[in-house]
Design a protein around this motif. Structure first.
Motif, PDB file in Angstrom:
ATOM      1  N   UNK A  95     106.725  38.215   8.541  1.00 59.83           N
ATOM      2  CA  UNK A  95     106.676  38.408   7.156  1.00 59.83           C
ATOM      3  C   UNK A  95     107.432  39.628   6.650  1.00 59.83           C
ATOM      4  N   UNK A  96     108.597  39.347   5.816  1.00 60.87           N
ATOM      5  CA  UNK A  96     109.420  40.546   5.499  1.00 60.87           C
ATOM      6  C   UNK A  96     108.945  41.538   4.471  1.00 60.87           C
ATOM      7  N   UNK A 101     113.752  43.987   6.893  1.00 61.11           N
ATOM      8  CA  UNK A 101     114.041  43.672   8.367  1.00 61.11           C
ATOM      9  C   UNK A 101     115.442  43.922   8.690  1.00 61.11           C
ATOM     10  N   UNK A 102     115.585  44.563   9.748  1.00 62.10           N
ATOM     11  CA  UNK A 102     117.049  44.886  10.354  1.00 62.10           C
ATOM     12  C   UNK A 102     117.047  43.888  11.613  1.00 62.10           C
ATOM     13  N   UNK A 103     117.964  43.042  12.012  1.00 62.75           N
ATOM     14  CA  UNK A 103     118.155  42.288  13.165  1.00 62.75           C
ATOM     15  C   UNK A 103     119.244  41.697  13.546  1.00 62.75           C
ATOM     16  N   UNK A 104     119.473  41.775  14.791  1.00 59.55           N
ATOM     17  CA  UNK A 104     120.975  41.210  15.260  1.00 59.55           C
ATOM     18  C   UNK A 104     120.624  39.523  14.872  1.00 59.55           C
ATOM     19  N   UNK A 105     121.565  39.201  14.307  1.00 54.88           N
ATOM     20  CA  UNK A 105     121.652  37.638  13.704  1.00 54.88           C
ATOM     21  C   UNK A 105     121.597  36.614  14.905  1.00 54.88           C
ATOM     22  N   UNK A 106     122.000  37.207  16.251  1.00 56.49           N
ATOM     23  CA  UNK A 106     121.829  36.414  17.318  1.00 56.49           C
ATOM     24  C   UNK A 106     120.118  35.673  17.586  1.00 56.49           C
ATOM     25  N   UNK A 139     116.169  41.208   3.361  1.00 55.64           N
ATOM     26  CA  UNK A 139     115.502  41.653   2.241  1.00 55.64           C
ATOM     27  C   UNK A 139     114.796  40.515   1.369  1.00 55.64           C
ATOM     28  N   UNK A 140     113.802  41.032   0.690  1.00 57.10           N
ATOM     29  CA  UNK A 140     113.289  40.090  -0.207  1.00 57.10           C
ATOM     30  C   UNK A 140     111.831  39.946   0.246  1.00 57.10           C
ATOM     31  N   UNK A 141     111.092  38.815  -0.130  1.00 59.69           N
ATOM     32  CA  UNK A 141     109.856  38.373   0.111  1.00 59.69           C
ATOM     33  C   UNK A 141     109.737  36.904   0.772  1.00 59.69           C
ATOM     34  N   UNK A 142     109.370  36.925   1.969  1.00 62.87           N
ATOM     35  CA  UNK A 142     109.226  35.318   2.475  1.00 62.87           C
ATOM     36  C   UNK A 142     109.092  35.591   4.252  1.00 62.87           C
ATOM     37  N   UNK A 143     109.494  34.619   4.848  1.00 56.96           N
ATOM     38  CA  UNK A 143     109.099  34.821   6.224  1.00 56.96           C
ATOM     39  C   UNK A 143     110.398  34.280   6.984  1.00 56.96           C
TER      40      UNK A 143
END
Length: 251
Positions: A95-96, A101-106, A139-143
């Motif tokens: 859940x963001x 959340x910062x993530x590697x796109x891979x 960012x935002x609200x979601x999964x």
């Protein structure tokens, strides 16, 4: 027909995101809320579901061309159930919410279409040209559904307990954390690996939040080849940022 395989029947859960098993995501679509998934990760679906390539605006195209970071997405919409998987990677639903959340796109398998994503840079504390690393900020609200090579470790970061992670093992972290890229060596020897240990660049996290680490120093096993020589140790050369190890380097 009888077989132990029937123990792996389709889950009947009605939640939007559920794990069919540790390596497969099950998403329920109800016609009014699309999801964005990594291209080519649909392994099965039921119902009236359509898949369309997701449009990238000019800013996203330029950012992808310049940094090598970004998402190749397809939009899944309709009514039915979609099953997603990628190279038998372990799948985790996050859940963001407001923190980001910062993530590697891979490591991104799928996300709610309502979420916003953009490329950001993490710079070296030494300010060495070309040693920055680009990541995806969601960012935002979601999964978001993330992938890891094996069962991961979730580390809590607090103001009195900061965390260091190998740059090739970190998957994602809370956007609100302060981050420094560093090598555990004196600046005069910054291009040297740490003695003969084989350890190199790290990310240091400070503040309040979480950091997710996988038990592997490679991205999903997409025929990754490290290569040889000094350049290969630092993700440069033919196996660097534009090679088969794309996203698994500092460039």
């Amino acid at each position: 027909m009888q077989s132990p395989l029937f123990a792996f029947n389709d889950s009947q859960a009605r939640d939007r995101y559920t794990l069919q098993n540790k390596q497969m995501l099950r998403v329920v679509l109800e016609g009014h809320d699309d999801i964005l998934a990594r291209k080519g990760t649909m392994v099965a679906y039921q119902g009236l579901v359509e898949f369309d390539a997701e449009y990238q605006n000019r800013n996203q195209q330029r950012s992808r061309a310049y940094t090598g970071e970004g998402l190749d997405l397809m939009r899944c919409h309709g009514q039915g159930t979609v099953y997603l998987a990628n190279l038998a990677q372990y799948v985790h639903v996050v859940d963001v919410e407001r923190d980001g959340l910062t993530v590697d796109s891979g490591y991104v398998l799928a996300m709610d279409s309502s979420l916003h994503h953009e490329v950001i840079a993490v710079d070296s504390q030494y300010g060495i040209s070309g040693s920055g690393k680009y990541q995806l900020n969601i960012t935002g609200q979601g999964k978001v559904a993330l992938m890891t090579s094996g069962a991961p470790l979730m580390l809590q970061v607090t103001p009195d307990k900061y965390v260091n992670c190998d740059a090739d093992a970190i998957v994602a972290w809370s956007t609100g954390l302060r981050v420094q890229m560093q090598a555990q060596t004196h600046s005069s020897g910054v291009w040297r690996r740490r003695g003969s240990t084989g350890e190199g660049w790290e990310l240091s996290f400070m503040g309040s939040g979480y950091a997710l680490v996988q038990p592997s120093e490679l991205l999903p096993p997409q025929n990754a080849v490290i290569g040889g020589g000094l350049a290969a140790q630092f993700g440069m050369g033919q196996q660097g940022a534009r090679g088969q190890n794309q996203g698994n380097v500092w460039s």
